[in-house]
Design a protein around this motif. Sequence first.
Motif, PDB file in Angstrom:
ATOM      1  N   CYS A   1       4.691  47.874  47.180  1.00 49.36           N
ATOM      2  CA  CYS A   1       5.204  49.011  47.969  1.00 49.36           C
ATOM      3  C   CYS A   1       6.152  49.872  47.150  1.00 49.36           C
ATOM      4  CB  CYS A   1       5.924  48.498  49.222  1.00 49.36           C
ATOM      5  SG  CYS A   1       4.858  47.631  50.393  1.00 49.36           S
TER       6      CYS A   1
ATOM      7  N   ARG B   1       4.297  41.647  47.769  1.00 51.00           N
ATOM      8  CA  ARG B   1       4.086  42.795  48.666  1.00 51.00           C
ATOM      9  C   ARG B   1       5.156  43.861  48.461  1.00 51.00           C
ATOM     10  NH1 ARG B   1       2.177  40.134  54.504  1.00 51.00           N
ATOM     11  NH2 ARG B   1       0.519  38.790  53.646  1.00 51.00           N
TER      12      ARG B   1
ATOM     13  N   LYS C   1       4.092  45.865  55.854  1.00 46.78           N
ATOM     14  CA  LYS C   1       3.291  44.893  55.110  1.00 46.78           C
ATOM     15  C   LYS C   1       3.910  43.498  55.101  1.00 46.78           C
ATOM     16  CE  LYS C   1       0.914  48.309  52.278  1.00 46.78           C
ATOM     17  NZ  LYS C   1       0.681  48.876  50.933  1.00 46.78           N
TER      18      LYS C   1
END
Length: 878
Positions: free
Chosen positions: A518, A514, A557
């Motif tokens: 990003c 994740r 997230k």
Amino acid sequence: MASTKASNTRAVVFDEKARLEKIEYLGIQYFKRSDRLDAVVRLAADLFSCPISLVSIIGEHEQWNKATYGIDLQSIPRKESFCSHAMTHGNLMVVEDTTADARFSANPFVMGPPHIRFYAGYPIRLTDGHLLGTVCIKDVRTRSFSDQERERFALLGQIVEGLIHTFENKAEARDAQQFGRSQMLAAHRQSDLFEQIAAVSGVGGWELSLDDMKLIWTEQTKRIHEVDDDYVPTLEAAIGFYAPEARPILEKAISHAIENGEDWDLELPFITARKNRRWVHAVGKAAYVDGKPVRLFGAFRDITDRKHDELKLRESERLAREAKEELAVTLANMHEGVCVFDEHGDLRLWNRRYIEIFDKPAGEVEKGMSFRRILRNEIRRGSVNVRESEVTNRLNEHLAAGTTTSFNYRLGSGRSISATYAPMPGGGWVATYSDVTDKVEASRRIEHAANHDTLTGLANRSLLNASLEEAIATSKHRGSRLGLMLIDIDWFKPINDSFGHIIGDELLKAVAGRIKKCAGRSSLVARQGGDEFAILFKRSDTNRKRLETVAADIIRKVSRPFQLEGLSIEVTASIGIAMMEYTEDTTETLVSKADSALYKMKESGRGSYRFFDDEIAEELTRKKQGLLALHTAVKDKDFELHYQPIVDLFDYSRVGYEALIRLDRGTDVVMRPDEFIPLAEDFGLIHEIGKWVIETGLREAATWPGRLGIALNVSPRQFGYGVVVNQIDKLLTELDMDPDRIDIEIIETTLLHASPNTIQELHALDELGVNIVLDDFGTGFSSMTYVQQFPFDKIKIDRTFVHRVETDRQASIIASTIAALANNLGKRSTAEGIENENQAALLRTAGYQYGQGFLFGKPMPAHKIAELQPKSGKKATR
């Protein structure tokens, strides 16, 4: 907890006397530091994310460190050595928490700098099984060590053993020297005849004794080398006479002769002492005794004239015709692709392997085709991905200089081809093509493993630091900005401890994925170790807004639930951010800024981000000044105890005093206890300060009237070593003091992160008869739990409830509930921070027995409190 699980079990030879005699015989404790051992310990520290790694040799009374990383100690006493325990254990020894291991909890390197909390050591054996020492890693944090890590570390240990065995073998080779000398005497008896034959034949001879590496040349050999008659040759100097490109060939031949008994027969370019270039025909072999090589001998002669003749012959058309058939057979059976181009750059000869390597279609290659046309066809067909001018310009440059050049091609099929273009006498060149795909891929995998985290595939700390240094240099040169983001995964440790390392590892991989999404492709994402990640932003358009956007995206997230093995797991991310905006920034300062921002973020709450700013910078400056002042205060004992009265709330009679430490006038920096105590805890000064408080407080309290008690605050960092209970026990005996007069006040975090040793020490204090007081009760998450789990004597309600008891009904109810709880459990209770009569009355009605606060007196030095003055004739024992 200590673990001794190893990847395998090995035979142990532990005869201490014989072991020490073997070490002395080898002299290994005196040998200089080895670059190879240094490389191994640097690799170990990086591979296992540990700040300290070393290779040790254990003597009778001392440990010698022959390679170190992260610590600069040449030797230490054996009685303080972790490695001595690991060596005598005989197999891989892992101590995941040194403070919980009775063997090491009191070790000076655990109690003091560098505050070792984790140790793993692999014992090193000599070839005969005797134990020598260890290769080890150390960390200042407690940590677990997986089976995979143990196996990898054991492999690393076997590498170190191999390096040590090399040294051992060299030392033991000394025993063979005597035999070699006797052989040399016999050889000298034949030398006269040999010299006469050599003078007639033009052949030079030589002999190398492998025990003392003494090299002997015949007179003819010296004449070929063009050296003086009294010249004393060495092996290194002898090899140095050969042309640079020939030296590796000769060294390899010598190595094969020693290791495999292979003879050599070589023709090599040679440069004499007078810088004359020659060709020599060199032959040699090894002599063996009892299956072991004891000497090398050989002969060589000057073949320069013959070589010149060969060159002339090679140029002649007759020799070319005679050699054509033989050359065709040779080319057809070569593993490399070969092409021969004439002085015009036109193709004259090629073999089948060349066609196979480039997967050329039938008819594409014809005799007489130019090199440019062949290359252009390959580029057009997509076989190679290069620019034509890049290859031809380099080739022409080297052909003009008469030098060989190489070029690496990446084929469209993904394979890697190494091309070498060597000029020929008279013009033209020979091109050889080798498929080096496997070698390139192996090199790529090794490089990737050295620079990437094995669990997540992200860059590791080493690659991050190298990239950061490069980015800073580029930023300074171009005047551009860059950003560094440090990320901690909140609550990872309890999740890892609760669900195990498999879930923990899967969580880290999912989090890494994740974060990488990003960050974007232009940023470098790294895992620094544990649950710590970092992102380096090095694009020229890096700015605060972009970093804020990425940080917010990561927080959002990462906080979404992770579905792992049927479990829904939630974590958050805390982020510290620093931007390079000043040319004086370095790798260290930028990392320090981001780390400071992260620390401030976690200090004020988790799950968000913060930039390094002027406020943090000013705080760091104050902190540095405070630390310097604190060091001075500790050294000069510039402390003073002030005492605040504790009273009986029913008649306001004084029942004791709480000792509160103050910095004396010895420093120019003014700091409150809530400022310098955390500093002392973070930098290891709290132990010395804490001992001074206990010593000074109890000696002063011993002079007070017997009805008065003393309350001492003890930091959580002081427990777990047995120092506190031992000091108080000795002082109680020396001062003949009633232990019931002593209150030891601890805060909830003492138990929140308590080791078994800490709990044991608290119970030992309780057995002495000292009162254990739970301070600041009601502010933690688990206060009720600790009251049930540990037999506290007293409970002290936090002042925040006392201040609001008059105006806040909820605070008043909580205060009354705590008092009722204490009374029902048979505990005494104290309310601190009382400032007026109304508060005192309310708390007395609620059920509190004791009170403390400005209403009853401010903290003051003992000499300013009348009732604390020693009675006539009674003085404190010093």
